[in-house]
Design a protein around this motif. Structure first.
Motif, mmCIF file in Angstrom:
data_model
loop_
_atom_site.group_PDB
_atom_site.id
_atom_site.type_symbol
_atom_site.label_atom_id
_atom_site.label_comp_id
_atom_site.label_asym_id
_atom_site.label_seq_id
_atom_site.Cartn_x
_atom_site.Cartn_y
_atom_site.Cartn_z
ATOM 1 N N TRP A 1 0.822 -1.223 0.000
ATOM 2 C CA TRP A 1 0.000 0.000 0.000
ATOM 3 C C TRP A 1 0.845 1.257 0.000
ATOM 4 N N TYR A 2 2.056 1.174 0.553
ATOM 5 C CA TYR A 2 2.908 2.364 0.646
ATOM 6 C C TYR A 2 3.280 2.864 -0.755
ATOM 7 N N GLY A 3 3.558 1.919 -1.647
ATOM 8 C CA GLY A 3 3.838 2.299 -3.030
ATOM 9 C C GLY A 3 2.565 2.560 -3.821
ATOM 10 N N GLU A 4 1.548 1.740 -3.575
ATOM 11 C CA GLU A 4 0.311 1.851 -4.357
ATOM 12 C C GLU A 4 -0.358 3.208 -4.201
ATOM 13 N N THR A 5 -0.321 3.772 -2.972
ATOM 14 C CA THR A 5 -1.019 5.035 -2.731
ATOM 15 C C THR A 5 -0.149 6.256 -3.014
ATOM 16 N N GLY A 6 1.047 6.030 -3.586
ATOM 17 C CA GLY A 6 1.840 7.172 -4.045
ATOM 18 C C GLY A 6 2.647 7.867 -2.973
ATOM 19 N N LEU A 7 3.152 7.082 -1.992
ATOM 20 C CA LEU A 7 3.980 7.681 -0.942
ATOM 21 C C LEU A 7 5.455 7.317 -1.087
ATOM 22 N N MET A 8 5.771 6.397 -2.009
ATOM 23 C CA MET A 8 7.133 5.861 -2.048
ATOM 24 C C MET A 8 7.963 6.552 -3.126
ATOM 25 N N LEU A 9 8.302 7.812 -2.859
ATOM 26 C CA LEU A 9 9.098 8.571 -3.821
ATOM 27 C C LEU A 9 10.230 9.288 -3.089
ATOM 28 N N THR A 10 11.456 9.123 -3.606
ATOM 29 C CA THR A 10 12.596 9.790 -2.991
ATOM 30 C C THR A 10 12.398 11.310 -2.992
ATOM 31 N N THR A 11 11.765 11.821 -4.048
ATOM 32 C CA THR A 11 11.556 13.273 -4.174
ATOM 33 C C THR A 11 10.735 13.818 -3.009
ATOM 34 N N GLN A 12 9.724 13.051 -2.561
ATOM 35 C CA GLN A 12 8.912 13.510 -1.426
ATOM 36 C C GLN A 12 9.755 13.605 -0.157
ATOM 37 N N PHE A 13 10.602 12.623 0.048
ATOM 38 C CA PHE A 13 11.456 12.635 1.252
ATOM 39 C C PHE A 13 12.329 13.888 1.281
ATOM 40 N N PHE A 14 13.033 14.124 0.171
ATOM 41 C CA PHE A 14 13.938 15.275 0.166
ATOM 42 C C PHE A 14 13.161 16.579 0.352
ATOM 43 N N ALA A 15 11.992 16.670 -0.276
ATOM 44 C CA ALA A 15 11.186 17.885 -0.145
ATOM 45 C C ALA A 15 10.742 18.092 1.300
ATOM 46 N N MET A 16 10.298 17.015 1.957
ATOM 47 C CA MET A 16 9.793 17.183 3.322
ATOM 48 C C MET A 16 10.916 17.411 4.322
ATOM 49 N N LYS A 17 12.086 16.847 4.041
ATOM 50 C CA LYS A 17 13.206 17.081 4.962
ATOM 51 C C LYS A 17 13.621 18.558 4.909
ATOM 52 N N ILE A 18 13.759 19.113 3.696
ATOM 53 C CA ILE A 18 14.185 20.518 3.605
ATOM 54 C C ILE A 18 13.043 21.454 4.005
ATOM 55 N N GLN A 19 11.795 21.060 3.730
ATOM 56 C CA GLN A 19 10.667 21.920 4.116
ATOM 57 C C GLN A 19 10.689 22.176 5.626
ATOM 58 N N ARG A 20 10.878 21.130 6.396
ATOM 59 C CA ARG A 20 10.923 21.290 7.847
ATOM 60 C C ARG A 20 12.190 22.039 8.260
ATOM 61 N N TYR A 21 13.308 21.707 7.624
ATOM 62 C CA TYR A 21 14.575 22.359 7.981
ATOM 63 C C TYR A 21 14.495 23.865 7.737
ATOM 64 N N MET A 22 13.872 24.259 6.629
ATOM 65 C CA MET A 22 13.719 25.688 6.313
ATOM 66 C C MET A 22 12.884 26.388 7.383
ATOM 67 N N ALA A 23 11.808 25.719 7.810
ATOM 68 C CA ALA A 23 10.934 26.319 8.823
ATOM 69 C C ALA A 23 11.645 26.431 10.168
ATOM 70 N N MET A 24 12.458 25.439 10.509
ATOM 71 C CA MET A 24 13.132 25.433 11.815
ATOM 72 C C MET A 24 14.332 26.380 11.844
ATOM 73 N N HIS A 25 15.004 26.538 10.697
ATOM 74 C CA HIS A 25 16.306 27.206 10.725
ATOM 75 C C HIS A 25 16.404 28.422 9.801
ATOM 76 N N GLY A 26 15.276 28.895 9.295
ATOM 77 C CA GLY A 26 15.280 30.163 8.573
ATOM 78 C C GLY A 26 16.010 30.150 7.238
ATOM 79 N N ILE A 27 15.918 29.045 6.510
ATOM 80 C CA ILE A 27 16.497 28.984 5.164
ATOM 81 C C ILE A 27 15.406 29.383 4.162
ATOM 82 N N THR A 28 15.759 30.198 3.163
ATOM 83 C CA THR A 28 14.759 30.701 2.219
ATOM 84 C C THR A 28 14.840 29.989 0.858
#
Lengths: 382, 141
Positions: free
Chosen positions: A125-152
């Motif tokens: 189900w993890y792949g079937e429902t469209g959650l298994m993408l490396t691009t999502q991981f990198f986006a969510m890691k930097i999204q949180r990092y930007m919010a926590m540490h003021g990166i624009t």
């Protein structure tokens, strides 16, 4: 225990080469490394090699020569190149042999990777429902990092702009046209906040490095760097990795944190000693986060560092001087060795138009990949 | 009980009588660590089955703007971008899922979120139920 030296290096241009298989690109890189060093394949006592998706490295012997040498295939996903180097490093250090080679190559189809959940220990189900993408991981890691540490967003764009500017100067790079920050920011959004030009693409390429013992390196008298540290680490508890349906609420260190610390300790150097660094830049945000994870700055300082141009080729800590994965593309089995190739070329003064000024002495390289593995190498001008 | 299609995986969701969902997970008996998704041997000497908290705060998010490759993606050919995020469920665990209930640019870190049952249509046209997280509206909070 012998010191370990890199006495030669070859590279097949990264990008797309329809007329050559991945294996043929690997053979090309080995021949170039041997040719530049004036060595013959028959002198090579052992080899480590691998690819993620382009075949078995040891079949290269039918092209290179049936000398009977031990040729060990390495299949370690994103750390294939780093692991091949670790094998060569350990083999020389142990005194078993005094001249060997590590080769990494790959050839991936276009577009994002298409992993199979079961191969990663995950339910369908993890792949079937469209959650298994490396691009999502990198986006969510930097999204949180930007919010926590003021990166624009502008800083994300500046990293990609620098990568393409450096790629223009690197013969082996894939993307060799400059792209300005405005174009990078306004290109197609792939996974917010990352646009098309902020992501690297799966690609092709190959790298070969020749390793020698201290005595052998002295006898050969070739331009050389000493491999002061080679560390490979898998993930510690509480890290945030590609393909994670859930994360521990108690957050922990990353595999990069612990590989980096191990390498500094092994080499007896600190981040301030490093003159040039190649850091995993799967996307712009990865380079930013990896600056801190590898100990070069505190979380959030990247914003000022990058605005001041400190990571450009003429800056105080040049990062990804050949354009990194953003400009070279990502052939998984070859990327880690490309970084070491680039440091070898920089420290031996052979980098031409992209040469870091001031006779750099210490080079640092870091590769990261799924499912949470990092490899760090530290080299010093010999 | 509302008309819900079968769960996309038998070991993923618990549905209350009124159709309210909860995620199935496992707790390692020895150290109390929560594991999601629940491993195959979730009721064993090593694990006990648990339901995860249904509310939490958005930990990070992004938008999937291109159609993922099939396989593994099993959705229809016609593609509409969807939001994805990690939600910290109470003090228990941070779970990844689709986000719903707001425009694609309507999500922000630390928003209050709740678990919802989410219809999912396979490429074959068959319907399944998976999970998603939706913002908790002010009035409902």
């Amino acid at each position: 225990v012998s010191g370990v030296y890199i006495v030669g290096a070859g590279i097949h241009p990264f990008g797309r080469t329809p007329e050559r298989t991945g294996l043929q690109q690997g053979v090309f890189a080995v021949r170039q490394a041997l040719g530049r060093a004036g060595l013959d394949w028959r002198e090579i006592q052992f080899a480590y090699g691998g690819s993620d998706a382009a075949g078995k490295a040891d079949t290269m012997v039918s092209e290179l020569g049936l000398t009977g040498l031990p040729f060990i295939n390495v299949a370690n996903g994103c750390a294939t190149g780093g692991s091949a180097m670790f094998g060569a490093y350990s083999t020389i250090k142990s005194g078993e042999f005094d001249l060997g080679i590590a080769v990494g190559f790959d050839k991936h189809p276009r577009g994002a990777f298409d992993p199979k959940p079961a191969e990663w220990g995950l339910p369908d189900w993890y792949g079937e429902t469209g959650l298994m993408l490396t691009t999502q991981f990198f986006a969510m890691k930097i999204q949180r990092y930007m919010a926590m540490h003021g990166i624009t967003n502008g800083t994300l764009a500046a990293v990609a702009e620098k990568a393409f500017a450096n790629g223009v100067l690197a013969d082996h790079a894939w993307r060799r046209e400059p792209v300005d920050a405005e174009t990078i920011l306004s290109s197609t959004m792939v996974s917010d906040p990352l646009t098309k030009f902020m992501f690297c693409s799966p690609a092709e390429g190959a790298v070969a490095l020749i390793f020698a013992s201290e005595a052998k390196a002295k006898a050969l008298g070739l331009p050389a760097v000493r491999l002061r540290a080679a560390a490979v680490r898998s993930r510690p508890p509480g890290s945030f990795e590609v393909f994670s349906p859930a994360l521990d609420i108690d957050r922990g260190l990353s595999p990069t944190n612990i590989a980096s610390r191990a390498a500094y300790e092994m080499a007896g150097v600190s981040p301030e000693d490093v003159d040039v660094a190649q850091l995993q830049d799967t996307e712009s945000g990865a380079e930013i986060m990896h600056m801190a994870e590898n100990g070069f700055c505190a979380d959030g300082e990247q914003q000022a560092w990058i605005a001041e141009g400190r990571t450009r080729i003429d800056g105080t800590l040049p990062i990804n001087t050949d354009g990194g994965c953003l400009a070279c593309g990502e052939p998984i089995g070859a990327s880690g060795l490309r970084q070491v190739y680039e440091n070898y070329v920089q420290l031996t003064g052979q980098a031409g138009a992209r040469q870091v000024p001031g006779d750099p002495r210490i080079g640092y390289s870091h590769v990261y990949g799924a499912p949470g593995v990092s490899a760090v190498a530290i080299v010093e001008r010999a | 009980m509302p008309d819900l299609a079968p769960p996309i995986d038998d070991r993923l969701l618990h549905l209350d009588a009124d159709g309210a969902p909860a995620l199935l997970a496992a707790r390692e008996r020895e150290n109390g660590r929560l594991v999601f998704p629940a491993p195959g041997d979730a009721d064993s000497e090593r694990y006990e089955s648990v339901l995860l908290p249904r509310k939490g705060r958005l930990w990070s998010w992004t938008v999937q703007r291109f159609r993922p490759k099939s396989p593994p993606y099993a959705g229809p050919q016609a593609f509409a971008p969807y939001a994805v995020g990690y939600v910290a469920l109470g003090d228990a665990i941070i779970v990844e899922g689709r986000l719903t209930g707001a425009p694609l640019d309507g999500f922000a870190i630390d928003m209050k979120m709740r678990l919802v049952a989410e219809p999912f249509t396979l490429a074959s046209g068959e319907r399944r139920t998976t999970f998603a997280f939706a913002p908790i509206a002010e009035k409902a909070a």
